[in-house]
Scaffold this motif. Sequence first.
Motif, mmCIF file in Angstrom:
data_model
loop_
_atom_site.group_PDB
_atom_site.id
_atom_site.type_symbol
_atom_site.label_atom_id
_atom_site.label_comp_id
_atom_site.label_asym_id
_atom_site.label_seq_id
_atom_site.Cartn_x
_atom_site.Cartn_y
_atom_site.Cartn_z
ATOM 1 N N PRO A 54 0.797 -1.230 0.000
ATOM 2 C CA PRO A 54 0.000 0.000 0.000
ATOM 3 C C PRO A 54 0.831 1.281 0.000
ATOM 4 C CG PRO A 54 -0.205 -1.151 2.103
ATOM 5 C CD PRO A 54 0.527 -2.054 1.174
ATOM 6 N N GLU A 55 1.985 1.272 0.627
ATOM 7 C CA GLU A 55 2.814 2.488 0.642
ATOM 8 C C GLU A 55 3.389 2.755 -0.744
ATOM 9 O OE1 GLU A 55 4.679 5.968 1.976
ATOM 10 O OE2 GLU A 55 2.931 4.842 2.659
ATOM 11 N N LEU A 56 3.839 1.730 -1.431
ATOM 12 C CA LEU A 56 4.332 1.903 -2.791
ATOM 13 C C LEU A 56 3.202 2.355 -3.713
ATOM 14 C CD1 LEU A 56 6.542 1.714 -4.915
ATOM 15 C CD2 LEU A 56 6.043 -0.744 -5.102
ATOM 16 N N PHE A 57 2.018 1.776 -3.525
ATOM 17 C CA PHE A 57 0.860 2.206 -4.312
ATOM 18 C C PHE A 57 0.605 3.695 -4.104
ATOM 19 C CE2 PHE A 57 -3.535 3.069 -5.160
ATOM 20 C CZ PHE A 57 -3.831 2.310 -6.276
ATOM 21 N N ARG A 58 0.652 4.130 -2.852
ATOM 22 C CA ARG A 58 0.416 5.546 -2.532
ATOM 23 C C ARG A 58 1.469 6.433 -3.202
ATOM 24 N NH1 ARG A 58 2.260 9.455 0.324
ATOM 25 N NH2 ARG A 58 3.894 8.243 1.290
ATOM 26 N N LEU A 59 2.732 6.007 -3.154
ATOM 27 C CA LEU A 59 3.795 6.795 -3.765
ATOM 28 C C LEU A 59 3.639 6.895 -5.278
ATOM 29 C CD1 LEU A 59 6.851 5.485 -1.724
ATOM 30 C CD2 LEU A 59 5.851 7.781 -1.606
ATOM 31 N N LEU A 60 3.220 5.801 -5.895
ATOM 32 C CA LEU A 60 3.093 5.778 -7.347
ATOM 33 C C LEU A 60 1.830 6.458 -7.860
ATOM 34 C CD1 LEU A 60 4.261 2.132 -8.097
ATOM 35 C CD2 LEU A 60 5.485 4.243 -8.624
ATOM 36 N N PHE A 61 0.724 6.267 -7.136
ATOM 37 C CA PHE A 61 -0.567 6.693 -7.659
ATOM 38 C C PHE A 61 -1.261 7.753 -6.813
ATOM 39 C CE2 PHE A 61 0.123 2.236 -8.934
ATOM 40 C CZ PHE A 61 0.300 2.456 -10.293
ATOM 41 N N GLY A 62 -0.692 8.101 -5.697
ATOM 42 C CA GLY A 62 -1.202 9.191 -4.850
ATOM 43 C C GLY A 62 -2.673 9.123 -4.555
#
Length: 108
Positions: free
Chosen positions: A90-98
């Motif tokens: 989820p953190e990588l998702f947030r970084l990539l897709f905000g």
Amino acid sequence: MPRPATDPAKAAQIKLLRQQAGRWLKAEREQAGLTQAELAEQVGLRYYTFVSQVESGLGRLPIETQGAWAEALGLEPGEFAKTLLRYYEPELFRLLFGGEQAKSQAAG
């Protein structure tokens, strides 16, 4: 160097997200009209029990198999991987897709 102890709250969140991913995968498999054994055969698994483990949240799909799973389920591979990323990282998702995370979670 030893690994740091896992934060119990983080471990609980990871478990919850994997269970949610498993429910999503199960729903997609059922929508595709496949049994666990049929899906396992289509993606080249020797045992269908891996499908069961993933659907129950005990395991996760390796990245290198996600394209085969998407194809077997009749889903677009990029969107399939993106959905799994939301659950698995989820953190990588947030970084990539905000801001897409809130929209995706509301839809999922």
